[in-house]
Design a protein around this motif. Structure first.
Motif, PDB file in Angstrom:
ATOM      1  N   GLY A   1       0.906  -2.155   0.244  1.00 14.76           N
ATOM      2  CA  GLY A   1      -0.040   0.260   0.458  1.00 14.76           C
ATOM      3  C   GLY A   1       0.711   1.336   0.654  1.00 14.76           C
ATOM      4  N   ARG A   2       2.351   1.186   0.930  1.00 16.38           N
ATOM      5  CA  ARG A   2       2.716   2.376   0.958  1.00 16.38           C
ATOM      6  C   ARG A   2       3.418   2.498  -1.068  1.00 16.38           C
ATOM      7  NH1 ARG A   2       5.991   2.263   6.708  1.00 16.38           N
ATOM      8  NH2 ARG A   2       3.917   1.626   8.266  1.00 16.38           N
ATOM      9  N   LEU A   3       4.286   1.218  -1.203  1.00 15.24           N
ATOM     10  CA  LEU A   3       4.925   1.888  -2.796  1.00 15.24           C
ATOM     11  C   LEU A   3       3.500   1.807  -3.821  1.00 15.24           C
ATOM     12  CD1 LEU A   3       6.910  -1.802  -1.971  1.00 15.24           C
ATOM     13  CD2 LEU A   3       7.659   0.231  -2.267  1.00 15.24           C
ATOM     14  N   ASP A   4       2.460   1.683  -3.958  1.00 15.38           N
ATOM     15  CA  ASP A   4       1.814   1.474  -4.739  1.00 15.38           C
ATOM     16  C   ASP A   4       1.120   3.683  -4.537  1.00 15.38           C
ATOM     17  OD1 ASP A   4       1.189  -0.529  -5.599  1.00 15.38           O
ATOM     18  OD2 ASP A   4      -0.368  -1.237  -4.608  1.00 15.38           O
ATOM     19  N   LEU A   5       1.451   3.955  -3.986  1.00 14.36           N
ATOM     20  CA  LEU A   5       0.973   5.611  -3.502  1.00 14.36           C
ATOM     21  C   LEU A   5       1.891   6.350  -3.548  1.00 14.36           C
ATOM     22  CD1 LEU A   5      -1.251   7.546  -2.228  1.00 14.36           C
ATOM     23  CD2 LEU A   5       0.323   7.436  -0.082  1.00 14.36           C
ATOM     24  N   ALA A   6       3.204   5.854  -3.040  1.00 14.17           N
ATOM     25  CA  ALA A   6       4.618   6.058  -3.245  1.00 14.17           C
ATOM     26  C   ALA A   6       4.069   6.391  -4.697  1.00 14.17           C
ATOM     27  CB  ALA A   6       5.542   5.622  -2.673  1.00 14.17           C
TER      28      ALA A   6
ATOM     29  N   SER B   1      17.663  -6.923   2.164  1.00  5.32           N
ATOM     30  CA  SER B   1      16.809  -5.497   3.217  1.00  5.32           C
ATOM     31  C   SER B   1      15.634  -5.953   2.594  1.00  5.32           C
ATOM     32  CB  SER B   1      17.958  -4.549   3.405  1.00  5.32           C
ATOM     33  OG  SER B   1      17.310  -4.024   1.284  1.00  5.32           O
ATOM     34  N   GLU B   2      14.999  -4.553   3.619  1.00  2.00           N
ATOM     35  CA  GLU B   2      13.489  -4.295   2.997  1.00  2.00           C
ATOM     36  C   GLU B   2      13.907  -2.984   2.015  1.00  2.00           C
ATOM     37  OE1 GLU B   2      11.783  -1.811   6.152  1.00  2.00           O
ATOM     38  OE2 GLU B   2      12.060  -3.820   7.663  1.00  2.00           O
ATOM     39  N   ALA B   3      14.541  -2.098   1.611  1.00  8.14           N
ATOM     40  CA  ALA B   3      15.035  -1.564   0.116  1.00  8.14           C
ATOM     41  C   ALA B   3      14.564  -1.961  -0.583  1.00  8.14           C
ATOM     42  CB  ALA B   3      16.082  -0.551   0.586  1.00  8.14           C
ATOM     43  N   ALA B   4      15.968  -3.130  -0.857  1.00 14.03           N
ATOM     44  CA  ALA B   4      16.294  -4.079  -2.092  1.00 14.03           C
ATOM     45  C   ALA B   4      14.333  -4.759  -1.945  1.00 14.03           C
ATOM     46  CB  ALA B   4      16.544  -5.343  -1.817  1.00 14.03           C
ATOM     47  N   ALA B   5      13.394  -4.952  -1.530  1.00 11.82           N
ATOM     48  CA  ALA B   5      12.733  -5.687  -1.584  1.00 11.82           C
ATOM     49  C   ALA B   5      11.608  -4.657  -2.024  1.00 11.82           C
ATOM     50  CB  ALA B   5      11.862  -6.905  -0.947  1.00 11.82           C
ATOM     51  N   MET B   6      11.984  -3.487  -1.487  1.00  9.78           N
ATOM     52  CA  MET B   6      10.855  -2.182  -2.156  1.00  9.78           C
ATOM     53  C   MET B   6      11.061  -1.811  -3.570  1.00  9.78           C
ATOM     54  SD  MET B   6      10.920  -0.582   1.405  1.00  9.78           S
ATOM     55  CE  MET B   6      10.185   1.066   1.151  1.00  9.78           C
TER      56      MET B   6
ATOM     57  N   LEU C   1      10.075  -1.430  -9.139  1.00 11.16           N
ATOM     58  CA  LEU C   1      10.800  -1.826 -10.835  1.00 11.16           C
ATOM     59  C   LEU C   1       9.792  -3.036 -11.768  1.00 11.16           C
ATOM     60  CD1 LEU C   1      15.206  -1.738 -10.176  1.00 11.16           C
ATOM     61  CD2 LEU C   1      13.201  -0.259 -11.446  1.00 11.16           C
ATOM     62  N   THR C   2       9.430  -3.961 -10.925  1.00  9.39           N
ATOM     63  CA  THR C   2       8.687  -5.292 -11.802  1.00  9.39           C
ATOM     64  C   THR C   2       7.272  -3.889 -12.301  1.00  9.39           C
ATOM     65  OG1 THR C   2       7.999  -5.594  -9.698  1.00  9.39           O
ATOM     66  CG2 THR C   2       9.430  -6.827 -10.517  1.00  9.39           C
ATOM     67  N   ARG C   3       7.204  -2.986 -11.642  1.00  9.21           N
ATOM     68  CA  ARG C   3       5.547  -2.309 -12.193  1.00  9.21           C
ATOM     69  C   ARG C   3       5.669  -1.012 -12.818  1.00  9.21           C
ATOM     70  NH1 ARG C   3       4.817  -5.349  -8.200  1.00  9.21           N
ATOM     71  NH2 ARG C   3       2.666  -6.007  -7.837  1.00  9.21           N
ATOM     72  N   GLY C   4       7.536  -0.877 -13.249  1.00 12.60           N
ATOM     73  CA  GLY C   4       7.501   0.361 -14.701  1.00 12.60           C
ATOM     74  C   GLY C   4       8.228   1.236 -13.828  1.00 12.60           C
TER      75      GLY C   4
END
Length: 350
Positions: free
Chosen positions: A193-198, A227-232, A237-240
């Motif tokens: 949810g955070r990443l989609d909003l970001a 790391s959380e940063a790597a997963a994020m 990146l997979t979403r463009g």
């Protein structure tokens, strides 16, 4: 009545001025909540006057005290109920029990006060020291309750303001704060949810003609494979998301470090313009406070969170803010409590 109205005007002005000067702190909420309390007192006085009764300070305070006890009971039941639902959905962990523990404490206190009142009514000659002790505890409890209410109210107001600013002021950078990974490697629903909003905030900035950067902030926990940063970063990146726009800050272990370490990356890349920190809605105000402490221009906004999750999260946010300013809060509680404790002692030894 006149004194109450003057206090109401002053508190309302204080809320407006402090919010205009710097909304990324709790002070506007404290002034605003104080104004709400004064409004309640004015209403009590007006109703009593309409009923033809003489309004006294003791009457107003008594009504406010009873209202506070009822509110504490309702809040206690609500916190226990949402705590049970949280454990049912998320599992039993100590971090999930804060709101439940607070709810239990509230109910114990309300029951104790009610029992003391009943004993005092049934046995007028009995020793009332227990009731006075409970009343004395009520002062610091009321302080904590007032501060918690201020946080909840101002968090909601701040989030509305921040969401409007997302569209009004395109960001020069977006910082998305990490959360725990699922199975030590996957982005969970909360973090997604955070990443989609970001990404939405990032796209709005690009559509305005800016070239923002995206900072994924979160280190690697002891139970995490990456790391959380790597997963994020992988998620975005997979979403463009443009690869050259994504930066990973993977050294931080908490929110304070998220903001502080990301501030260094902002300085290194000479980011111009407002910075948008993206987190969960319950977390946005504290993130904004930390932005202010690190002299980062901008705002924090939050993704929607499941309703059953919010009460425990809000209590955790409140505890973190109170602990950061623990000496100031302790001094205020002592200053407020001493006159009341002296009065309680005077009555109890008669």
């Amino acid at each position: 009545m006149g004194a109450l109205l003057i206090a109401l005007v002053l508190l309302a002005l204080g809320a407006g001025i402090t919010a205009w000067r710097e909304p990324r702190r709790l002070l506007p909420g404290i002034f605003g909540t104080g104004a709400v309390v004064i409004v309640a007192m004015v209403v009590v006085a007006a109703v009593a006057g309409a009923c033809g009764r003489e309004v006294s300070g003791a009457m107003v305070l008594a009504v406010v005290a009873v209202t506070g006890l009822v509110a504490a009971a309702v809040l206690g039941v609500y916190l226990v109920g949402t705590g049970v639902e949280l454990v049912r959905r998320e599992g039993l962990r100590s971090s999930m029990m804060l709101s439940t523990a607070l709810g239990v404490l509230l109910l114990v206190y309300v029951v104790g006060v009610a029992a003391g009142l009943v004993v005092g009514w049934l046995i007028p000659t009995s020793d009332h020291r227990l009731l006075f002790v409970l009343a004395a505890i009520g002062v610091p409890a009321a302080y904590i309750g007032f501060a918690l209410l201020a946080l909840v109210i101002w968090s909601a107001v701040y989030e509305v303001w921040a969401r409007r600013r997302v569209r009004r002021d395109p960001a020069g950078a977006v910082i998305v704060l990490g959360a725990g990974l699922i199975d030590g490697r996957r982005v969970g629903k909360l973090l997604a949810g955070r990443l989609d909003l970001a990404q939405e905030v990032f796209d709005l900035a690009e559509a305005s003609g800016r070239r923002p950067i995206m900072i994924c902030s979160g280190g690697r926990g002891a139970d995490e494979e990456v790391s959380e940063a790597a997963a994020m970063s992988d998620y975005l990146l997979t979403r463009g998301m443009r690869g050259d726009a994504v930066l990973a800050e993977d050294d931080s272990t908490d929110t304070a470090e998220n903001i502080a370490f990301s501030a260094k990356l902002l300085a290194d890349h000479r980011v111009v313009g407002p910075v948008a920190v993206v987190t969960s809605d319950y977390h946005a105000l504290r993130a904004a406070m930390l932005m202010r402490g690190n002299e980062i221009d901008g705002f924090a906004t939050g993704a929607r969170t499941a309703s059953y999750f919010v009460p425990n999260a809000e209590v955790r946010e409140f505890a973190a803010i109170m602990w950061k300013h623990r000496w100031l809060n302790l001094a205020l509680v002592v200053a407020i409590s001493i006159p009341w404790l002296l009065a309680v002692w005077d009555v109890s030894v008669r």
